[in-house]
Design a protein around this motif. Structure first.
Motif, PDB file in Angstrom:
ATOM      1  N   ALA A  50     -76.047  94.486  -3.595  1.00  0.00           N
ATOM      2  CA  ALA A  50     -75.308  94.813  -2.375  1.00  0.00           C
ATOM      3  C   ALA A  50     -75.424  96.302  -2.078  1.00  0.00           C
ATOM      4  O   ALA A  50     -75.501  97.121  -2.988  1.00  0.00           O
ATOM      5  N   ASN A  51     -75.442  96.638  -0.797  1.00  0.00           N
ATOM      6  CA  ASN A  51     -75.478  98.049  -0.407  1.00  0.00           C
ATOM      7  C   ASN A  51     -74.134  98.734  -0.602  1.00  0.00           C
ATOM      8  O   ASN A  51     -74.082  99.930  -0.900  1.00  0.00           O
ATOM      9  N   VAL A  52     -73.062  97.977  -0.396  1.00  0.00           N
ATOM     10  CA  VAL A  52     -71.723  98.545  -0.429  1.00  0.00           C
ATOM     11  C   VAL A  52     -70.901  97.844  -1.500  1.00  0.00           C
ATOM     12  O   VAL A  52     -70.868  96.608  -1.564  1.00  0.00           O
ATOM     13  N   LEU A  53     -70.255  98.638  -2.344  1.00  0.00           N
ATOM     14  CA  LEU A  53     -69.333  98.107  -3.345  1.00  0.00           C
ATOM     15  C   LEU A  53     -67.949  98.659  -3.035  1.00  0.00           C
ATOM     16  O   LEU A  53     -67.723  99.870  -3.107  1.00  0.00           O
ATOM     17  N   ALA A  54     -67.033  97.790  -2.656  1.00  0.00           N
ATOM     18  CA  ALA A  54     -65.653  98.180  -2.375  1.00  0.00           C
ATOM     19  C   ALA A  54     -64.805  97.866  -3.598  1.00  0.00           C
ATOM     20  O   ALA A  54     -64.748  96.717  -4.043  1.00  0.00           O
ATOM     21  N   VAL A  55     -64.177  98.883  -4.153  1.00  0.00           N
ATOM     22  CA  VAL A  55     -63.320  98.717  -5.332  1.00  0.00           C
ATOM     23  C   VAL A  55     -61.879  98.882  -4.879  1.00  0.00           C
ATOM     24  O   VAL A  55     -61.429  99.995  -4.589  1.00  0.00           O
ATOM     25  N   TYR A  56     -61.165  97.781  -4.777  1.00  0.00           N
ATOM     26  CA  TYR A  56     -59.798  97.768  -4.288  1.00  0.00           C
ATOM     27  C   TYR A  56     -58.847  97.438  -5.431  1.00  0.00           C
ATOM     28  O   TYR A  56     -58.913  96.344  -6.002  1.00  0.00           O
ATOM     29  N   ALA A  57     -57.984  98.362  -5.778  1.00  0.00           N
ATOM     30  CA  ALA A  57     -57.015  98.105  -6.841  1.00  0.00           C
ATOM     31  C   ALA A  57     -55.895  99.122  -6.750  1.00  0.00           C
ATOM     32  O   ALA A  57     -56.041 100.190  -6.147  1.00  0.00           O
ATOM     33  N   THR A  59     -56.002 100.238  -1.150  1.00  0.00           N
ATOM     34  CA  THR A  59     -55.788  99.174  -0.179  1.00  0.00           C
ATOM     35  C   THR A  59     -57.123  98.722   0.374  1.00  0.00           C
ATOM     36  O   THR A  59     -58.097  99.476   0.382  1.00  0.00           O
ATOM     37  N   ALA A  60     -57.183  97.484   0.848  1.00  0.00           N
ATOM     38  CA  ALA A  60     -58.409  96.972   1.437  1.00  0.00           C
ATOM     39  C   ALA A  60     -58.697  97.708   2.743  1.00  0.00           C
ATOM     40  O   ALA A  60     -57.786  98.050   3.496  1.00  0.00           O
ATOM     41  N   LEU A  61     -59.971  97.939   3.001  1.00  0.00           N
ATOM     42  CA  LEU A  61     -60.400  98.652   4.202  1.00  0.00           C
ATOM     43  C   LEU A  61     -61.041  97.656   5.170  1.00  0.00           C
ATOM     44  O   LEU A  61     -61.973  96.933   4.786  1.00  0.00           O
ATOM     45  N   VAL A  93     -66.589 105.524  11.002  1.00  0.00           N
ATOM     46  CA  VAL A  93     -67.612 106.237  10.225  1.00  0.00           C
ATOM     47  C   VAL A  93     -68.005 105.435   8.997  1.00  0.00           C
ATOM     48  O   VAL A  93     -69.199 105.220   8.725  1.00  0.00           O
ATOM     49  N   LEU A  94     -67.016 104.976   8.227  1.00  0.00           N
ATOM     50  CA  LEU A  94     -67.317 104.215   7.013  1.00  0.00           C
ATOM     51  C   LEU A  94     -68.055 102.922   7.345  1.00  0.00           C
ATOM     52  O   LEU A  94     -68.987 102.518   6.631  1.00  0.00           O
ATOM     53  N   SER A  95     -67.641 102.254   8.425  1.00  0.00           N
ATOM     54  CA  SER A  95     -68.299 101.008   8.827  1.00  0.00           C
ATOM     55  C   SER A  95     -69.756 101.262   9.197  1.00  0.00           C
ATOM     56  O   SER A  95     -70.655 100.482   8.843  1.00  0.00           O
TER      57      SER A  95
END
Length: 349
Positions: free
Chosen positions: A48-55, A175-177, A155-157
């Motif tokens: 994956a290009n993007v790894l979102a770490v939400y915790a 938090t989830a983005l 910007v992040l998107s």
């Protein structure tokens, strides 16, 4: 991990940024080596290009990612956000400064575009495309601090949508983005790690306790009362005997301050109980917030030992362990009082 060289020549505009924000965290020697988690992060970055770490706070997001990137043979740019980057222009300026040492074409890619009147999202896309061929991994830490800005999320998107295939973006957030990555087919470009993925297992908890000078035999109990929440294990009673205020201060600053008033009230009221169920929370006057608050604290490190069971009413039986004393200490630290009025004694069983 190959961070930018500390002695590199400052880029034009360097006086308008705080360069400390671009420094990756220092990973100490006395840390638990979490090989399973490192392997998981490497695998996710591979597909994956993007790894979102939400915790939640204290879950070990920053440390886990920093350790994993140490063992990755790719250049890394790190940006620690503090909230001032909610202004999209500032976020682009800092992102450009972070990646420029590894991507010569990135210099001016976004800032020149903005100066030419190009829209924020397209400027971010041009910056993302300028990273082609670098193999760079860009980390944006504390991303929850800009989650309230629609422009910053744009910007992040755009960075996530237009990042070349050989570039990775890691977003660390409490938090989830709500990222807009484009069409449904683009969803595979984004992978996620969440609190349960970051939770310590038994062997990791035992090693952490040993490093803290505590018996490894306490690991099973530490896992039981914390659910593997990193801060709960590291700040458990015996670990801070010389400074008992540390965990209280940590909770007040990093957990309680980020909660809504109903969630804080839930934690304060239920701190009277050894175990907390939804029925108990309702009886203590938490009202309709009890269900959401129970779920929130389960994610934030509260133990859900009976999470698969049912209460007398048939609702999910959510139990919270060592939070009781932590919440009581934090309540006193904040100068709060608990006024329960006519709450029945039956709830305090």
């Amino acid at each position: 991990m190959a961070p930018s060289e500390p002695g590199a020549t400052p880029e034009p505009g360097a006086r308008t940024i705080i360069r400390r924000k671009l420094a990756p965290p220092v990973v100490g020697d006395r840390l638990v080596r979490r090989d399973r988690l490192t392997g998981r992060i490497h695998a996710l970055l591979g597909r994956a290009n993007v790894l979102a770490v939400y915790a939640a706070a204290g879950s070990g997001k920053t440390t886990a990612v920093a350790m994993a990137l140490q063992d990755l043979d790719r250049p890394v740019a790190w940006l620690s956000l503090d909230g001032t980057e909610a202004a999209a222009g500032r976020l682009l300026l800092y992102t450009e400064a972070a990646v420029a040492p590894h991507a010569p074409e990135a210099r001016g890619a976004a800032t020149d575009a903005l100066a030419a009147g190009i829209l924020i999202g397209e400027a971010a896309g041009l910056l993302a495309e300028s990273l082609h061929g670098t193999g760079l991994v860009l980390v944006c830490d504390n991303a929850e601090r800009i989650a309230g800005s629609d422009e910053a999320l744009t910007v992040l998107s755009a960075l996530a949508r237009y990042a070349p295939a050989d570039v990775g973006i890691i977003l660390l957030s409490r938090t989830a983005l709500p990222l807009d990555t484009g069409s449904t087919g683009e969803l595979t470009r984004v992978a996620e790690l969440t609190g349960p993925d970051l939770a310590f297992d038994l062997d990791e908890a035992a090693e952490a306790l040993s490093l803290a000078g505590r018996p490894a035999s306490e690991a099973a109990e530490a896992i039981r009362v914390t659910g593997g929440w990193a801060a709960g294990i590291l700040f458990a009673d015996g670990a801070v005997a010389d400074a008992p205020h540390r965990f209280r201060d940590y909770l007040s600053t990093h957990v309680l301050s980020g909660l809504s008033e109903p969630e804080r009230r839930f934690l304060v009221y239920t701190s009277l109980l050894d175990e907390v169920t939804v029925d108990d929370a309702l009886a203590l006057g938490c009202g309709r917030t009890a269900f959401g608050a129970c779920a929130a604290f389960r994610c934030a490190g509260g133990t859900a030992a009976g999470g698969a069971g049912r209460s007398r009413s048939g609702r999910p039986d959510v139990r919270i362990g060592r939070w009781r004393q932590c919440a009581t200490d934090a309540r006193h630290a904040r100068g709060e009082r608990c006024h329960l009025g006519g709450v029945g004694r039956a709830a305090l069983r």
